[in-house]
Design a protein around this motif. Structure first.
Motif, short mmCIF file in Angstrom:
data_model
loop_
_atom_site.label_atom_id
_atom_site.label_comp_id
_atom_site.label_asym_id
_atom_site.label_seq_id
_atom_site.Cartn_x
_atom_site.Cartn_y
_atom_site.Cartn_z
N LEU A 1 5.22 -0.17 6.22
CA LEU A 1 4.00 0.64 6.33
C LEU A 1 4.34 2.12 6.45
O LEU A 1 5.24 2.50 7.21
N LYS A 2 3.61 2.95 5.74
CA LYS A 2 3.79 4.40 5.85
C LYS A 2 3.00 4.97 7.02
O LYS A 2 3.34 6.03 7.53
N VAL A 3 1.94 4.29 7.39
CA VAL A 3 1.13 4.67 8.55
C VAL A 3 0.85 3.40 9.36
O VAL A 3 0.92 2.29 8.83
N PRO A 4 0.54 3.53 10.63
CA PRO A 4 0.40 2.33 11.47
C PRO A 4 -0.91 1.58 11.27
O PRO A 4 -1.91 2.13 10.82
N ILE A 5 -0.85 0.30 11.63
CA ILE A 5 -2.04 -0.51 11.83
C ILE A 5 -2.14 -0.81 13.32
O ILE A 5 -1.18 -1.28 13.93
N HIS A 6 -3.29 -0.50 13.89
CA HIS A 6 -3.52 -0.72 15.32
C HIS A 6 -4.52 -1.87 15.52
O HIS A 6 -5.45 -2.04 14.72
N PHE A 7 -4.34 -2.60 16.59
CA PHE A 7 -5.31 -3.63 17.00
C PHE A 7 -5.95 -3.17 18.30
O PHE A 7 -5.25 -2.83 19.25
N ALA A 8 -7.29 -3.15 18.34
CA ALA A 8 -8.03 -2.78 19.54
C ALA A 8 -8.98 -3.91 19.89
O ALA A 8 -9.98 -4.11 19.20
N ARG B 1 -4.97 -6.92 1.44
CA ARG B 1 -5.01 -5.77 0.55
C ARG B 1 -4.88 -4.46 1.33
O ARG B 1 -4.31 -3.47 0.85
N LEU B 2 -5.42 -4.46 2.58
CA LEU B 2 -5.27 -3.28 3.43
C LEU B 2 -3.79 -3.04 3.72
O LEU B 2 -3.30 -1.90 3.63
N GLY B 3 -3.04 -4.08 4.05
CA GLY B 3 -1.61 -3.94 4.30
C GLY B 3 -0.87 -3.40 3.10
O GLY B 3 0.01 -2.53 3.22
N GLN B 4 -1.22 -3.89 1.93
CA GLN B 4 -0.58 -3.39 0.70
C GLN B 4 -0.84 -1.91 0.52
O GLN B 4 0.06 -1.13 0.17
N ARG B 5 -2.08 -1.49 0.76
CA ARG B 5 -2.43 -0.08 0.55
C ARG B 5 -1.67 0.81 1.52
O ARG B 5 -1.25 1.92 1.15
N THR C 1 -3.55 -13.23 12.69
CA THR C 1 -2.90 -14.05 11.66
C THR C 1 -2.12 -13.18 10.69
O THR C 1 -1.00 -13.53 10.26
N MET C 2 -2.68 -12.04 10.33
CA MET C 2 -2.03 -11.15 9.35
C MET C 2 -0.96 -10.27 9.98
O MET C 2 -0.19 -9.62 9.25
N ALA C 3 -0.89 -10.22 11.30
CA ALA C 3 0.05 -9.32 11.97
C ALA C 3 1.50 -9.51 11.53
O ALA C 3 2.21 -8.52 11.27
N PRO C 4 2.02 -10.75 11.41
CA PRO C 4 3.41 -10.89 10.94
C PRO C 4 3.64 -10.29 9.56
O PRO C 4 4.72 -9.74 9.28
N GLU C 5 2.65 -10.38 8.68
CA GLU C 5 2.79 -9.79 7.36
C GLU C 5 2.81 -8.27 7.45
O GLU C 5 3.54 -7.59 6.71
N PHE C 6 2.00 -7.71 8.34
CA PHE C 6 2.04 -6.26 8.53
C PHE C 6 3.41 -5.82 9.03
O PHE C 6 3.92 -4.77 8.62
#
Length: 396
Positions: free
Chosen positions: A131-138, A385-389, A121-126
């Protein structure tokens, strides 16, 4: 500017969760259809996606990345398989999510498709964030029967040179921060002797008798492990444990049993304990039991199948994953849980790991499994909040 409200996110997440629940991904049946659905969804919003099957092709791991192609960043990890519903007295269809009294009912709602749905659900916002560093989904298969998917996935991360700085495993923890649990090593040991008439026990090789001697060695080792407990160990109990779950064999009162089976487990607090137990058992089998058995029957044997060896999550003084999640949840401390997760596997390849996810383990695996809507909402806010950080740079 994104004008999506918390209410919008929650409504979308509930819809997605209902779709995920409708896939009956019991471990024995596979998760391919669900994983392909998630892969297509993430690909369509711009994530870089790859999947890897198991040997059967019926089960897939999924790994997806949003953000820059660089080291660091955070893995959001969840398993997509669920436990069976056979013979459980559900009050509604376990694979059709229903909402009652602020709770979402269905197999896997809390363990752990709720977290998976929140991440997607949050992926489109990410994607929209810089982002300065990636978010990964596993998203993995077969966690419920031995964490086999995560074992394959972590091996793939090493092979591909992917080096995240932290992993958040969204097992149900009531959104509390968890930084430790014991390992869970499960085994089946098989004993092959020689059948014969019960009136002449010395002419056969009694498989149950040798299984019993093996079991008594486990009892002896269980006591020895208490003295090996690390100083100030936070676990309860603070030492590695051993449990014998089932001993079976034989066919009748008057027949020397030619076959026996012992199911047992240990829950290590440190890797050295597992090595100690294995070495002691090997010495017993090779130095004592097998030579005796094969004096009477050359084909006698003792062999052990590894059902699962799931690494524990060891609390560490320095854990950026724990510190990050405490920062985005507002929690002030971290705890331990008695159940196993995939977190230790990520830790074993040098990815700092922490557990934090919606729902309570008390609802997992039961009929009428449910996830409180309020927990799902908290998870979405934490991920926001994680995405913001991660827009501002390094994790901490």
């Amino acid at each position: 500017m994104d004008k999506t409200t918390d209410t919008d996110r929650l409504a979308h997440c509930k819809t997605l969760l209902a779709e995920l629940i409708a896939f009956p991904t019991v471990s024995s049946e596979g998760n391919r259809a669900l994983t392909e659905y998630l892969a297509a969804h993430l690909h369509d919003i711009g994530a870089k996606v790859w999947t890897e099957p198991d040997a059967t092709g019926d089960k897939l791991n999924l790994f997806a990345t949003i953000g820059p192609d660089c080291d660091g960043g955070v893995i959001l990890s969840g398993h997509t398989d669920v436990v069976p519903v056979t013979d459980q007295p559900w009050s509604s269809d376990p694979f059709e999510m229903s909402e009652r009294d602020g709770r979402l009912f269905g197999r896997g709602t809390c363990d752990m498709k709720g977290f998976v749905a929140a991440c997607v659900t949050m992926a489109p916002e990410f994607v929209r964030r810089k982002l300065k560093v990636p978010i990964h989904f596993a998203f993995t298969y077969d966690e419920e029967i031995g964490c086999f998917g995560a074992q394959a996935l972590t091996a793939s991360l090493l092979r591909r040179g992917i080096k995240p700085a932290a992993a958040i495993i969204g097992e149900p923890s009531s959104m509390k921060v968890i930084d430790g649990h014991k390992g869970c090593f499960e085994y089946t040991t098989w004993f092959t002797g020689l059948e014969g008439h019960g009136s002449a026990p010395d002419r056969g090789v009694n498989a149950i008798e040798y299984a019993a001697r093996y079991m008594m060695k486990l009892v002896e080792l269980r006591e020895a492990l208490k003295a090996r407990a690390p100083e100030n160990c936070p676990f309860d109990p603070p030492h590695t444990t051993i449990n014998m779950g089932m001993l079976t064999g034989g066919v009748a009162h008057n027949v020397i049993p030619g076959k026996a089976r012992l199911d047992w487990e240990m829950r290590p607090v440190q890797p050295a304990d597992a090595a100690f137990v294995k070495a002691e058992l090997e010495q017993l089998v090779q130095g004592e039991l097998l030579p005796e058995m094969r004096k009477k029957h050359s084909a006698a044997d003792i062999c052990t199948d590894i059902v699962a060896e799931v690494a524990g999550l060891l609390p560490e003084h320095k854990n950026p994953a724990r510190d990050l999640v405490m920062a985005v949840t507002g929690e002030n401390d971290a705890g331990l849980v008695p159940f196993g997760t995939e977190a230790g596997l990520f830790q074993s390849i040098s990815i700092p790991s922490v557990i934090c996810g919606p729902g309570s383990i008390a609802q997992a695996h039961k009929p009428d499994e449910y996830l409180d809507v309020a927990q799902l909402s908290l998870c979405l806010k934490m991920l926001g909040r994680l995405g913001q950080r991660l827009e501002t740079g390094p994790l901490m």
